[in-house]
Design an enzyme around this catalytic site. Structure first.
Site, PDB file in Angstrom:
ATOM      1  CG  ASP A   1      -1.936   1.079   1.272  1.00 58.47           C
ATOM      2  OD1 ASP A   1      -1.522   2.251   1.309  1.00 58.47           O
ATOM      3  OD2 ASP A   1      -3.135   0.782   1.289  1.00 58.47           O
TER       4      ASP A   1
ATOM      5  CB  THR B   1      -3.441   1.927  -2.540  1.00 61.57           C
ATOM      6  OG1 THR B   1      -2.393   1.259  -1.835  1.00 61.57           O
ATOM      7  CG2 THR B   1      -3.108   3.398  -2.672  1.00 61.57           C
ATOM      8  CG  ASP B   2      -3.538  -2.996   1.093  1.00 68.14           C
ATOM      9  OD1 ASP B   2      -3.196  -3.578   0.059  1.00 68.14           O
ATOM     10  OD2 ASP B   2      -2.858  -3.006   2.124  1.00 68.14           O
ATOM     11  CB  VAL B   3      -9.571   0.092   1.034  1.00 66.60           C
ATOM     12  CG1 VAL B   3     -11.056   0.292   0.753  1.00 66.60           C
ATOM     13  CG2 VAL B   3      -9.364  -0.368   2.473  1.00 66.60           C
TER      14      VAL B   3
ATOM     15  N   GLY C   1      -8.548  -3.620  -3.649  1.00 67.05           N
ATOM     16  CA  GLY C   1      -9.463  -4.740  -3.518  1.00 67.05           C
ATOM     17  C   GLY C   1     -10.794  -4.464  -4.187  1.00 67.05           C
TER      18      GLY C   1
END
Length: 581
Positions: free
Chosen positions: A403, A431-433, A436
């Site tokens: 991230d 950015t992980d969220v 995904g």
């Protein structure tokens, strides 16, 4: 070729969310979806949705739903993000909802409208933090003053840098080259690795001091020699052309069309099966979204289970953060280092509609589980890979795909904070969220295309491409004290972005001694938060109480329709963020 997005049908009396609408339109215009069908489903995006609070803009949503609280942990007090992050999430949710509704229509469900909101996007982005805050076993608490701080280091020549490694040996060797003894470096390893879960990184001061004694060139040399990824932060958002958010490549061989299976329930994806081999946040969140839409999801985990299951705080014997993204998924353990394990995964994929992974580049090919390997046994399979950087670095070796480096390399980290503060990534997993969610959107778009063509597809998305979905200014914002959470006699409140500029009006309403932002901000300490909300409301100046306790949010009547409270042996979770009708 791109086509116009479906019409926005705004409900009477509700404010539009331009950023969310632009994001949804961009996504729906990217893959070759059937243009005529898109007009059959309307999308509604508002600010508050089911949250029973007056939320007029992005800043109000960030304040009320906890984004300011989590982003501000490293600073010791809530702080807003200087970008429209929650609205971006809502835009992706809306695009997902449109694709899911169109797929449901092909399966016999009468759906012609999808509704979501920026508040629901904000809550979904905090899923793991909300779970940790409400876990029955040692719930997460706000860090003490000496346990705060970010992970950004500053070189001797004044350059802020971000480093990343998932290898404790590489971490130890990097610091050894900077003159730090292994025991001291070891004390920094746990907070560094857990920062994605806690949103703080209390490194020992000696580590920061060791980095500050070396110029950027020396730090870069140490990182290169030890396999640590290092990125320097620029002072302004980086210019450039955003990459395609998601890439969908049809299976190369035309095949007889496969009938679309009828709906197996009221949820859009009921009866469809997803097999995922994922870890951390990005991949599990993609599977979580598909499960919320009704799909059956089977996780492939190593023998003994995913190590993240043991990350405290716990719900029973499992991590609250892990459960937040993986509850409700079936599990099959397989050792991918053996042929038997890989064969088991191929057998699972053969009976699935979707195979999803977030492995490092090249691993799917080395395991014989790439799209080309699985299509011979599952020609209708949607094969989705969620990576860190995709092909953004070309033939060069990409940085470690996490991230915070995605925030830096995309320029997002430089847009998150106002000038003249030094740029730094947020330790909230932005950015992980988004990565995904973007992967899940690509899967939905590919399933929708499959319904018309019968052909499987390869879906490629990345943290890097997700970061570019967030609109950022050409130059960083400059804030006054009125743009930050204002300290009242008993808490914090936040003004909207526009009203923070009304200093003369605010000075009159607050009876401040002057019209400067500092004089007005100081005046807010005189009354309680409720007293100021009442007084500002009479003057028609919107303000929002800043959420400082995620655990209390789960019991707040205003969030009853958006958050499921924690049961005695569980943790709170955001409710499904779409309404289909």
């Amino acid at each position: 070729m791109p086509f116009p997005p479906p019409p926005i049908r705004q409900r009477a009396g509700e404010a539009t969310v331009p950023v969310a609408e632009r994001v949804a339109g961009r996504l729906l215009g990217a893959p070759a979806l059937p243009a005529a069908a898109l007009g059959a489903v309307a999308r509604d995006i508002d600010w508050a949705g089911p949250v029973a609070l007056p939320l007029p803009d992005e800043r109000a949503v960030q304040a009320a739903c906890g984004i300011m609280q989590v982003h501000g942990r490293a600073h010791g007090r809530p702080r807003p993000l200087a970008v429209d992050y929650a609205a971006t999430v809502a835009g992706v949710l809306a695009a997902q909802g449109v694709c899911a509704a169109l797929l449901a229509r092909r399966r016999g469900l009468a759906i012609d409208r999808v509704t979501t909101s920026v508040a629901e996007g904000a809550l979904l982005s905090l899923t793991q933090y909300l779970a940790a805050a409400t876990a029955p076993d040692e719930p997460a608490v706000e860090p003490a003053a000496d346990l705060r701080g970010g992970a950004t280091l500053v070189s001797a020549d004044g350059v802020p840098i971000e480093i990343e490694t998932l290898d404790p040996v590489a971490w130890r060797e990097f610091w050894r080259r900077l003159g730090v003894r292994p025991p001291l470096a070891g004390r920094g390893w746990a907070p560094f690795q857990q920062r994605f879960a806690t949103a703080v990184c209390p490194l020992p001061a000696a580590l920061r001091e060791a980095a500050a004694r070396r110029p950027l060139a020396a730090l870069t040399e140490a990182a290169t020699a030890t396999g640590v990824s290092l990125a320097a932060l620029t002072a302004e958002p980086r210019p450039g052309h955003p990459p395609a958010p998601v890439r969908i490549t049809p299976a190369p061989t035309p095949l007889p069309s496969k009938p679309v299976p009828p709906a197996a329930g009221p949820a859009p994806l009921a009866g469809l099966r997803v097999v995922e081999a994922t870890r951390r946040v990005q991949g599990p969140l993609a599977g979580h979204v598909l499960r919320l839409l009704g799909a059956e999801v089977v996780r492939i985990e190593p023998p003994g289970g995913d190590p993240m299951r043991g990350l405290p705080p716990l719900v029973g014997e499992c991590s609250a953060r892990f459960l937040a993204l993986n509850e409700g998924k079936a599990v099959h353990e397989a050792d991918l280092g053996t042929e038997a394990g890989r064969r088991a995964v191929r057998e699972h994929a053969a009976g699935a509609d979707v195979f999803l992974h977030n492995w490092a580049p090249g691993r799917a090919e080395r395991l014989g589980l790439a799209a080309a390997d699985l299509w011979p046994v599952a020609p209708h399979l949607v094969h989705a890979g969620a990576s860190g950087f995709g092909d953004a670095f070309g033939a060069a070796r990409p940085p470690i795909g996490t991230d915070y480096l995605a925030q830096v390399h995309s320029g997002l980290a430089a847009a998150l904070r106002p000038a003249p503060e030094p740029p730094a990534p947020s330790l909230l997993t932005l950015t992980d969220v988004l990565g995904g969610l973007l992967c899940a959107y690509g899967v939905l778009a590919a399933l929708l295309r499959r319904a018309d063509t019968g052909r499987g597809a390869r879906v490629e998305s990345s943290l890097y491409s997700a970061a570019w979905l967030v609109e950022r200014p050409a130059a960083r914002a400059r804030w006054t004290p009125l743009d930050l959470p204002l300290t009242t006699a008993d808490g914090l409140l936040c003004l909207t972005g526009a009203d923070a500029r009304r200093t003369a009006e605010l000075a009159r309403v607050t009876a401040a001694s002057g019209t400067t932002p500092d004089a007005v901000a100081a005046r807010f300490r005189a009354l309680t938060t409720k007293e100021w909300l009442d007084r500002l409301g009479e003057a028609r100046i919107p303000a929002t109480e800043v959420r400082t306790d995620l655990a209390a949010l789960a019991h707040d009547p205003a969030f009853r329709a958006a958050v499921a409270p924690a049961p005695p042996d569980g943790c709170a979770r955001p409710l499904t963020p779409w309404t289909f009708s």
